[in-house]
Design an enzyme around this catalytic site. Sequence first.
Site, PDB file in Angstrom:
ATOM      1  N   ASP A 170       0.977  -1.295   0.162  1.00 35.04           N
ATOM      2  CA  ASP A 170       0.188   0.217  -0.534  1.00 35.04           C
ATOM      3  C   ASP A 170       1.353   1.434   0.016  1.00 35.04           C
ATOM      4  O   ASP A 170       2.016   1.324   0.863  1.00 35.04           O
ATOM      5  CB  ASP A 170      -1.460  -0.124   1.060  1.00 35.04           C
ATOM      6  N   HIS A 196      -8.634  -0.536  -9.003  1.00 37.97           N
ATOM      7  CA  HIS A 196      -7.944   0.158  -7.945  1.00 37.97           C
ATOM      8  C   HIS A 196      -6.892   1.380  -8.795  1.00 37.97           C
ATOM      9  O   HIS A 196      -7.250   2.630  -8.564  1.00 37.97           O
ATOM     10  CB  HIS A 196      -7.829  -0.547  -7.213  1.00 37.97           C
TER      11      HIS A 196
END
Length: 328
Positions: free
Chosen positions: A157, A230
């Site tokens: 992330d 995403h």
Amino acid sequence: MSDTPIPAAVTFEPQAVSTQAKRSAIFIVMTIKPDAASHATVRAWCADIAGLVRAVGKRIPDGGLSCVCAFGCTAWDALFGAPRPAGLHPFREFGAGERHAIATPGDILLHIRADQMDLCFELATHLMSRLGDAVTTVDEVHGFRYFDQRSMVGFVDGTENPVGNEAVHFTVVGEEDPQFAGGSYVLVQKYLHDMAAWNELSVEAQERIIGRTKLDDIELADGVKPTSSHSSLTTLDENGEEVKILRDNMPFGRPGSGEFGTYFIGYARSPAPIEQMLENMFVGRPPGNYDRLLDFSRAVTGCLFFVPSASLLEALAERDPNAPANRN
């Protein structure tokens, strides 16, 4: 995104928005009780925050303790009056039904980070003790760094986070709003994941949803990466230049209760890029081409806050919301 310069940091020192990622974090969202005494308590507390961070952090100097304090739109008006930061407004909702970025109550956000949870816990205890019953905690999340900065769904992330001067450019308000130079906007959401359903997918299917490889965190080629991924929907371009935000998301969970989540926190110089990303994710770009990660992840909170500069935060302790100079 404005290209106006950032004022001298010595005058408008930001809070610890772009501090290096840490191993632990506590996120606390509060509402303020609607009475004059509670408002006065919160204003006075603004002058105490920096000293408490120093006092607790000095006990483990290399622990990397920091704290960001931010205020919501309604709270700003009640506590400090006008003027208000130009981009501060209530959280904007996107989508509907099962795919809905909802707005939830929030007047104050604390984002506490350190390499050890005990430092975060100690600071949070002192900060909340000073506030007493002037506030009500509506959400508290204790986040942890998951191996090599993995999210709860197993992917790295924050790979594309800006760093250094680029981070300052994308997160710190400049001369476009000079009264609030050195500040930032921060948007938070708590996501809960259906990990059983997610883990039933093949690695290849997960990679197409995220837009990166799972093992080595390499972005998929344009001919392979779906436009609904995403990473595709959260990449923004303005006049041929990428517009970035700074994320410091943290996993959290309670395995015994079947709770697995990600606390999203994004800092930016304006709320606009984060809101555009949410619209792309929840509505789609174009509409209907939404982020397939939302088939497995549900947003259960949503708040927008303004982070005053470090110097302004301390000065807010003396702000009179009813003073004539503040009425405009």
